[in-house]
Design an enzyme around this catalytic site. Structure first.
Site, PDB file in Angstrom:
ATOM      1  N   GLU A   1       0.825  -1.208   0.000  1.00 50.89           N
ATOM      2  CA  GLU A   1       0.000   0.000   0.000  1.00 50.89           C
ATOM      3  C   GLU A   1       0.856   1.253   0.000  1.00 50.89           C
ATOM      4  O   GLU A   1       0.543   2.228  -0.678  1.00 50.89           O
ATOM      5  CB  GLU A   1      -0.960   0.004   1.200  1.00 50.89           C
ATOM      6  CG  GLU A   1      -2.068  -1.024   1.107  1.00 50.89           C
ATOM      7  CD  GLU A   1      -2.949  -0.862  -0.124  1.00 50.89           C
ATOM      8  OE1 GLU A   1      -2.956   0.230  -0.731  1.00 50.89           O
ATOM      9  OE2 GLU A   1      -3.625  -1.828  -0.491  1.00 50.89           O
TER      10      GLU A   1
ATOM     11  N   TYR B   1      -6.252   6.832   3.818  1.00 50.03           N
ATOM     12  CA  TYR B   1      -6.421   5.750   2.850  1.00 50.03           C
ATOM     13  C   TYR B   1      -5.709   4.477   3.316  1.00 50.03           C
ATOM     14  O   TYR B   1      -6.305   3.392   3.356  1.00 50.03           O
ATOM     15  CB  TYR B   1      -5.904   6.145   1.459  1.00 50.03           C
ATOM     16  CG  TYR B   1      -5.686   4.901   0.634  1.00 50.03           C
ATOM     17  CD1 TYR B   1      -6.772   4.235   0.083  1.00 50.03           C
ATOM     18  CD2 TYR B   1      -4.419   4.319   0.513  1.00 50.03           C
ATOM     19  CE1 TYR B   1      -6.609   3.039  -0.599  1.00 50.03           C
ATOM     20  CE2 TYR B   1      -4.250   3.129  -0.162  1.00 50.03           C
ATOM     21  CZ  TYR B   1      -5.342   2.496  -0.710  1.00 50.03           C
ATOM     22  OH  TYR B   1      -5.185   1.311  -1.361  1.00 50.03           O
TER      23      TYR B   1
ATOM     24  N   ASP C   1      -9.462   5.571  -2.445  1.00 49.19           N
ATOM     25  CA  ASP C   1      -8.301   6.028  -3.201  1.00 49.19           C
ATOM     26  C   ASP C   1      -8.803   6.713  -4.479  1.00 49.19           C
ATOM     27  O   ASP C   1      -9.995   6.951  -4.640  1.00 49.19           O
ATOM     28  CB  ASP C   1      -7.385   4.840  -3.533  1.00 49.19           C
ATOM     29  CG  ASP C   1      -7.985   3.990  -4.629  1.00 49.19           C
ATOM     30  OD1 ASP C   1      -9.216   3.906  -4.691  1.00 49.19           O
ATOM     31  OD2 ASP C   1      -7.230   3.424  -5.438  1.00 49.19           O
TER      32      ASP C   1
END
Length: 362
Positions: A43, A126, A144
């Site tokens: 991520e 996020y 996102d």
DNA sequence: TAAACGTGGTC
DNA sequence: TGACCAAGTTT
């Protein structure tokens, strides 16, 4: 579960992408679980970065540092060297800080709560939600750029970004299911990446096309609306490639914060409107020879550097830098703009010397 | 809130 | 070919 979530999860079971950091629905059914370390690492790497660019870096990092303990055992310089070329280097600095904090403050275990994740360096709204959903299967809204686009279109939201973020989050939370929230989050991102694309979305293939208000009312490719961007200014300057009598190149380290923070570089200077021929900007006085310009485009400015070269220098050590053999430059923490500057003088310095097996007898 | 913060690919 | 875009965070 809403119709939307159900349709999307069914679509995801058939059409999900295969990615190095992903546990597929079939693998989960066989009892495999996502590793929070790998979810977190992927991520962070994927922040503002394409899947294709991330794949090789993710594989390199997980081979070199298979778990949070191994990564925390690496130095920041080790991590910056491995991160070189991926961009947004504060991510690499925060990666190290986050690993240290998890080892020192969390017993080497990722927190499961959103607030605990959110408090870690480099983890924002996020990424905290993505880790909670994907690694721990908690039903947080994961928003996102893909989700902003999908949700804007699905609900035909016409407020421009970034003002629309609050409403997008509420709408996303409203369709996030209690079951399989991790797969749901990934299905939204896969849909945005492969079907609900920015320019020419493939609405005829979309599992949500009968529910999409933008498709019903409008042209979905117009959404989301975005605030106009600031113009990109030009900065100019010089970079100095110093080569010693032993054919080594002079490097120095950038300050820890700000642009390319903590990375290595050849000496350089730039500013808006700066003179590209002011040799008083050189790191030391010698016979500098002009080798042409390079251009590099950053997110918020364009940089044009005049490249200068000097040869056969003694390897003095009183200016804070160090000397590196040309064939060792590949292993240094050099950002792409600096590799361009060096390559202007030493065109083969960053060539890949690895040979594929098939080439060996050629 | 807006600006800083990289890079490579696409049309 | 320049503008836009890609799984954002920090200050």
């Amino acid at each position: 579960m809403t119709d939307t979530a159900s349709l999307l999860l069914n679509w995801y079971d058939k059409h999900h992408r295969i990615l190095p950091w992903r546990i597929t629905p079939a693998e989960q059914a066989r009892g495999m679980a996502p590793d929070p370390y790998r979810v977190w690492l992927s991520e962070v790497m994927l922040q503002q970065t394409t899947v294709e660019a991330v794949k090789a870096y993710f594989n390199k990092f997980t081979s070199q540092w298979p778990d949070i303990s191994a990564l925390a055992g690496a130095s920041q310089d080790d991590i910056l060297r491995a991160w070189a070329g991926l961009g947004y280097y504060s991510r690499a600095r925060n990666l190290k800080a986050c690993a240290d904090k998890i080892m020192a403050g969390h017993g080497g275990v990722f927190p499961r709560e959103l607030a605990g994740l959110r408090a870690l360096p480099g983890i924002g709204d996020y990424t905290a939600a993505a880790i909670a959903a994907i690694a721990f299967n908690l039903p947080h809204a994961v928003v996102d750029g893909n989700v902003e686009r999908v949700v804007s279109r699905l609900f035909c939201l016409t407020t421009p970004l970034p003002a629309a973020k609050a409403e997008i989050r509420i709408r996303t939370q409203g369709i996030t299911p209690a079951e399989r929230p991790g797969d749901f989050a990934q299905s939204m991102m896969d849909l945005g990446a492969t079907i609900c694309t920015p320019k020419r979305p493939s609405c005829f293939l979309c599992p949500l096309n009968e529910h999409c208000l933008a498709l019903k009312n409008d042209e979905p490719q117009r959404l989301p609306l975005k605030a106009p961007k600031a113009e990109k200014p030009l900065r100019t300057g010089m970079a100095f490639v110093a080569i010693s009598e032993n054919s080594r190149v002079y490097l120095q380290k950038r300050p820890e914060k700000g642009l390319l923070g903590g990375m290595s570089e050849v000496p350089n200077y730039f500013a808006p409107g700066a003179d590209k021929a002011d040799l008083s900007r050189a790191p030391f006085a010698t016979d500098w020879r002009y080798q042409g310009d390079i251009t590099h485009v950053f997110t918020h400015f364009t940089l044009v550097l005049a490249i200068y070269r000097a040869d056969n220098l003694p390897e003095h050590s009183d200016t804070g830098g160090w000397w590196v053999a040309v064939d060792k430059l590949k292993g240094e923490a050099l950002p792409t703009v600096i590799k361009k500057a060096v390559a202007q003088v030493l065109p083969t310095a960053f060539n890949n010397t690895e040979r594929k097996p098939a080439d060996r007898n050629a």
